[in-house]
Enzyme design. Structure first.
Site, PDB file in Angstrom:
ATOM      1  N   GLU A  95      39.598  42.792  39.992  1.00 26.64           N
ATOM      2  CA  GLU A  95      39.339  43.278  41.339  1.00 26.64           C
ATOM      3  C   GLU A  95      39.287  44.787  41.558  1.00 26.64           C
ATOM      4  OE1 GLU A  95      42.102  41.216  43.870  1.00 26.64           O
ATOM      5  OE2 GLU A  95      40.992  39.348  43.686  1.00 26.64           O
ATOM      6  N   GLU A 145      39.222  33.273  41.014  1.00 31.21           N
ATOM      7  CA  GLU A 145      40.342  32.975  41.899  1.00 31.21           C
ATOM      8  C   GLU A 145      39.814  32.275  43.139  1.00 31.21           C
ATOM      9  OE1 GLU A 145      42.680  36.404  42.916  1.00 31.21           O
ATOM     10  OE2 GLU A 145      42.785  37.140  40.848  1.00 31.21           O
TER      11      GLU A 145
END
Length: 401
Positions: free
Chosen positions: A227, A335
């Site tokens: 991320e 995710e």
């Protein structure tokens, strides 16, 4: 989360730098936490789980505890309008090659370098891996911290810490010995030693060194960086391209997962600059996938068990799915998470069903998160009694194995 490893990471870094008040989405409490518990004006410190409290707007439940600094996964706040779609389909028409869970724990305590094993961080358990293998899952994303593997004194080009490296190798090798895939996840948000990673030579050297350690295990997967955020998409794409080239240069041929900026969100992929920045991405071995993440609460952060709607899963991944198809790229949902309630379960199933349609570009998906220290966090799927075990596991995930 997604909780916020993103958030936790940013918040703990701010605390380490002496910021007295915690900004929105920052960590403000939890077991053994030593940073500021005061939120910026207009924000409230809200209990998320025993290890993690977060500053949010318009919330109640203020708390003042102490915490173990936990790094969980990312958050990303976005005001992007999502496009509505009602496409749903039965599960199972095109099974995922990679399906499993995130194993989050070795990245905990992310401001304590190296930290103390068993106090600031721990490693996933073999019992957890066995549990999910027994349920038919085959992929485990193992989060770890770059500063523990590469102590800042030596920088990214220095020697790896042998003890931490052995811990990573031990759990990864256990996964692959059971026939599973181990995803190596440097969970740093494109930050290292309190700064954005921008030295491409150091970055590629680090990846060459890591790839050399694991290149002989065909069931290892390299996730380049968890991320990235608040970095221009073209810069992130350039760093990702350099890392792919570096890994291939040492003879590693395994799958590589490539993440974008803006927390690599699926719902913001076409609005964050990622779509353009990654449009010409290449791999000498032609064995990469674009990794995206997606949560189904109002801000896509994974901090609320309330989902926007029963179709929000499909709504938030449709544009990204179409983009992947248009480029001929593979996608990997690294995710996904939501609450254990009827609306969320319907939304999760809708997203996974769409991803398993004939001709789908998606090759895998992973739940956030398993890990031995998650306690009562609503998305915890750690056996035997994580809150997501009772409903999420049998109703929302196992139909897609």
């Amino acid at each position: 989360m997604k909780f916020t490893v993103g958030l936790a990471a940013v918040a703990t870094l701010l605390a380490a730098n002496g910021v007295s008040a915690v900004s929105e989405w920052g960590q403000c409490g939890g077991i053994n936490y030593t940073g500021s518990k005061t939120c910026d004006s207009g924000l409230t410190c809200v209990y998320i789980n025993d290890y993690y409290y977060q500053c949010q707007k318009g919330s109640s439940n203020p708390t003042t505890t102490t915490t173990r600094t936990t790094t969980t996964s990312s958050t990303r706040t976005s005001t992007t309008t999502t496009k509505t779609s009602t496409t749903t389909a039965p599960a199972g028409t095109q099974k995922f090659k990679y399906f499993g869970v995130n194993e989050s724990s070795a990245e905990f305590g992310n401001t304590k370098w190296p930290g103390v094993l068993g106090t600031d961080y721990t490693w996933p358990t073999t019992q957890s891996v066995d549990f999910f293998i027994g349920k038919g899952f085959n992929t485990f994303r193992i989060a770890f911290l770059m500063e523990r593997l590469s102590p800042p004194a030596g920088g990214l080009t220095g020697s790896f810490d042998s003890t931490y490296l052995q811990g990573l190798k031990t759990i990864a090798s256990y996964v692959t010995s059971k026939g599973g895939y181990a995803v190596l996840d440097p969970h740093n948000f494109m930050r290292y030693n309190n700064g954005v990673i921008s030295d491409q030579n150091a970055w590629t050297t680090w990846w060459k060194n890591l790839a050399n350690q694991f290149k002989n295990d065909s069931k290892i997967i390299f996730d380049l960086q968890n991320e990235p955020h608040d970095i221009d998409a073209t810069t992130v794409a350039s760093m990702m391209q350099a890392a792919v080239n570096a890994i291939r240069s040492v003879g590693a041929t395994q799958l590589i997962l490539v993440e974008g900026t803006s927390w690599t969100g699926a719902w913001t992929w076409t609005s964050s600059g990622n779509a353009n920045a990654f449009s010409s991405f290449t791999d000498p071995a032609n064995n990469f996938a674009i990794e995206m993440h997606q949560y189904l609460d109002s801000d896509g952060s994974g901090t609320s068990a309330t989902c926007v709607s029963s179709t929000i899963g499909v709504d938030r991944i449709t544009d990204a799915t179409n983009w992947l198809k248009s480029k001929g790229f593979k996608g990997f949902l690294g995710e996904i998470g939501a609450g254990s309630n009827d609306q969320c379960i319907t939304a999760i199933k809708g997203a996974l069903s769409l991803m398993q349609q004939p001709g789908s570009p998606w090759i895998g998906a992973l739940w956030w998160a398993a890990g031995p220290w998650w306690g009562t966090y609503y998305q915890s799927i750690e056996p035997p009694s994580g809150p997501a075990i009772a409903r999420i596991l049998p109703e929302a995930l196992q139909p897609f194995v």
